[in-house]
Design a protein around this motif. Sequence first.
Motif, PDB file in Angstrom:
ATOM      1  N   ARG A   1      29.441 -34.618   3.489  1.00 15.75           N
ATOM      2  CA  ARG A   1      29.662 -33.261   3.994  1.00 15.75           C
ATOM      3  C   ARG A   1      29.831 -33.248   5.514  1.00 15.75           C
ATOM      4  N   GLU A   2      28.922 -33.910   6.220  1.00 21.04           N
ATOM      5  CA  GLU A   2      28.968 -33.889   7.682  1.00 21.04           C
ATOM      6  C   GLU A   2      30.210 -34.593   8.229  1.00 21.04           C
ATOM      7  N   VAL A   3      30.597 -35.717   7.642  1.00 16.14           N
ATOM      8  CA  VAL A   3      31.799 -36.428   8.101  1.00 16.14           C
ATOM      9  C   VAL A   3      33.035 -35.558   7.875  1.00 16.14           C
ATOM     10  N   LEU A   4      33.101 -34.869   6.757  1.00 15.39           N
ATOM     11  CA  LEU A   4      34.225 -33.976   6.490  1.00 15.39           C
ATOM     12  C   LEU A   4      34.225 -32.801   7.473  1.00 15.39           C
ATOM     13  N   GLU A   5      33.059 -32.181   7.690  1.00 13.59           N
ATOM     14  CA  GLU A   5      32.969 -31.040   8.600  1.00 13.59           C
ATOM     15  C   GLU A   5      33.305 -31.424  10.041  1.00 13.59           C
ATOM     16  N   GLU A   6      32.752 -32.535  10.511  1.00 16.30           N
ATOM     17  CA  GLU A   6      32.868 -32.869  11.929  1.00 16.30           C
ATOM     18  C   GLU A   6      34.094 -33.715  12.271  1.00 16.30           C
ATOM     19  N   CYS A   7      34.595 -34.480  11.306  1.00 13.14           N
ATOM     20  CA  CYS A   7      35.742 -35.363  11.576  1.00 13.14           C
ATOM     21  C   CYS A   7      36.990 -34.971  10.795  1.00 13.14           C
ATOM     22  N   GLY A   8      36.811 -34.271   9.675  1.00 13.75           N
ATOM     23  CA  GLY A   8      37.934 -33.983   8.789  1.00 13.75           C
ATOM     24  C   GLY A   8      38.295 -35.163   7.909  1.00 13.75           C
ATOM     25  N   LEU A   9      37.455 -36.189   7.880  1.00 12.81           N
ATOM     26  CA  LEU A   9      37.749 -37.415   7.125  1.00 12.81           C
ATOM     27  C   LEU A   9      36.981 -37.449   5.812  1.00 12.81           C
ATOM     28  N   ARG A  10      37.551 -38.164   4.837  1.00 15.88           N
ATOM     29  CA  ARG A  10      36.907 -38.359   3.534  1.00 15.88           C
ATOM     30  C   ARG A  10      36.161 -39.686   3.528  1.00 15.88           C
ATOM     31  N   VAL A  11      34.948 -39.676   3.024  1.00 17.84           N
ATOM     32  CA  VAL A  11      34.184 -40.909   2.850  1.00 17.84           C
ATOM     33  C   VAL A  11      34.682 -41.576   1.577  1.00 17.84           C
ATOM     34  N   ARG A  12      35.156 -42.817   1.697  1.00 12.81           N
ATOM     35  CA  ARG A  12      35.642 -43.544   0.523  1.00 12.81           C
ATOM     36  C   ARG A  12      34.660 -44.596   0.057  1.00 12.81           C
ATOM     37  N   GLY A  13      33.576 -44.803   0.834  1.00 10.49           N
ATOM     38  CA  GLY A  13      32.559 -45.769   0.435  1.00 10.49           C
ATOM     39  C   GLY A  13      31.432 -45.820   1.447  1.00 10.49           C
ATOM     40  N   PHE A  14      30.324 -46.368   0.993  1.00  8.36           N
ATOM     41  CA  PHE A  14      29.136 -46.490   1.844  1.00  8.36           C
ATOM     42  C   PHE A  14      28.902 -47.948   2.177  1.00  8.36           C
ATOM     43  N   GLY A  15      28.535 -48.196   3.420  1.00  4.85           N
ATOM     44  CA  GLY A  15      28.191 -49.529   3.879  1.00  4.85           C
ATOM     45  C   GLY A  15      26.688 -49.682   3.905  1.00  4.85           C
ATOM     46  N   ARG A  16      26.214 -50.271   4.964  1.00  3.98           N
ATOM     47  CA  ARG A  16      24.786 -50.574   5.037  1.00  3.98           C
ATOM     48  C   ARG A  16      23.999 -49.506   5.785  1.00  3.98           C
ATOM     49  N   LEU A  17      22.750 -49.392   5.411  1.00  2.66           N
ATOM     50  CA  LEU A  17      21.799 -48.587   6.161  1.00  2.66           C
ATOM     51  C   LEU A  17      21.531 -49.351   7.446  1.00  2.66           C
ATOM     52  N   THR A  18      21.706 -48.703   8.590  1.00  3.26           N
ATOM     53  CA  THR A  18      21.553 -49.430   9.847  1.00  3.26           C
ATOM     54  C   THR A  18      20.285 -49.075  10.596  1.00  3.26           C
ATOM     55  N   GLY A  19      19.676 -47.936  10.255  1.00  6.94           N
ATOM     56  CA  GLY A  19      18.449 -47.608  10.956  1.00  6.94           C
ATOM     57  C   GLY A  19      17.797 -46.327  10.497  1.00  6.94           C
ATOM     58  N   VAL A  20      16.504 -46.271  10.760  1.00  7.55           N
ATOM     59  CA  VAL A  20      15.707 -45.068  10.582  1.00  7.55           C
ATOM     60  C   VAL A  20      14.978 -44.871  11.908  1.00  7.55           C
ATOM     61  N   TYR A  21      15.260 -43.759  12.575  1.00  9.58           N
ATOM     62  CA  TYR A  21      14.731 -43.505  13.905  1.00  9.58           C
ATOM     63  C   TYR A  21      13.793 -42.295  13.828  1.00  9.58           C
TER      64      TYR A  21
END
Length: 127
Positions: A41-61
């Motif tokens: 949702r956020e990538v679509l709202e803020e970038c207009g791009l579609r997520v086609r896949g998930f990579g790695r979890l990089t951090g919890v801050y």
Amino acid sequence: MRAIPRLPDGRLVLVKQHRGGWVLPGGLIDTNEKVQTALVREVLEECGLRVRGFGRLTGVYSDPKRDPRFHSLCIVMEVFVEGEMRPRDVMEIERAAAFALEALPEGLTGDCREQIEHYLAGAVVVD
């Protein structure tokens, strides 16, 4: 939560906020929403791009000082995106742009620079 969006050519997508600098796209998770759903949702709202896949979890801050508004937990995850960059949330986002990893812009705000550095180093950070 924040996304580290990567285009098929390897470039990283960042968004320029109206009030601030360049940041990784992201935001708050809605009630009853899963992390992956929020990232899409956020990538679509803020970038207009579609997520086609998930990579790695990089951090919890979780440093209480990371957000001056309130104590927030930030989950950062790599996503693979496609489409035309056209932000839909024009009240918050001025524009989206893609950058080569060796040519990231000046003016990364908040802890985005640190999160990107951890990602590029291959680290998985729990802070």
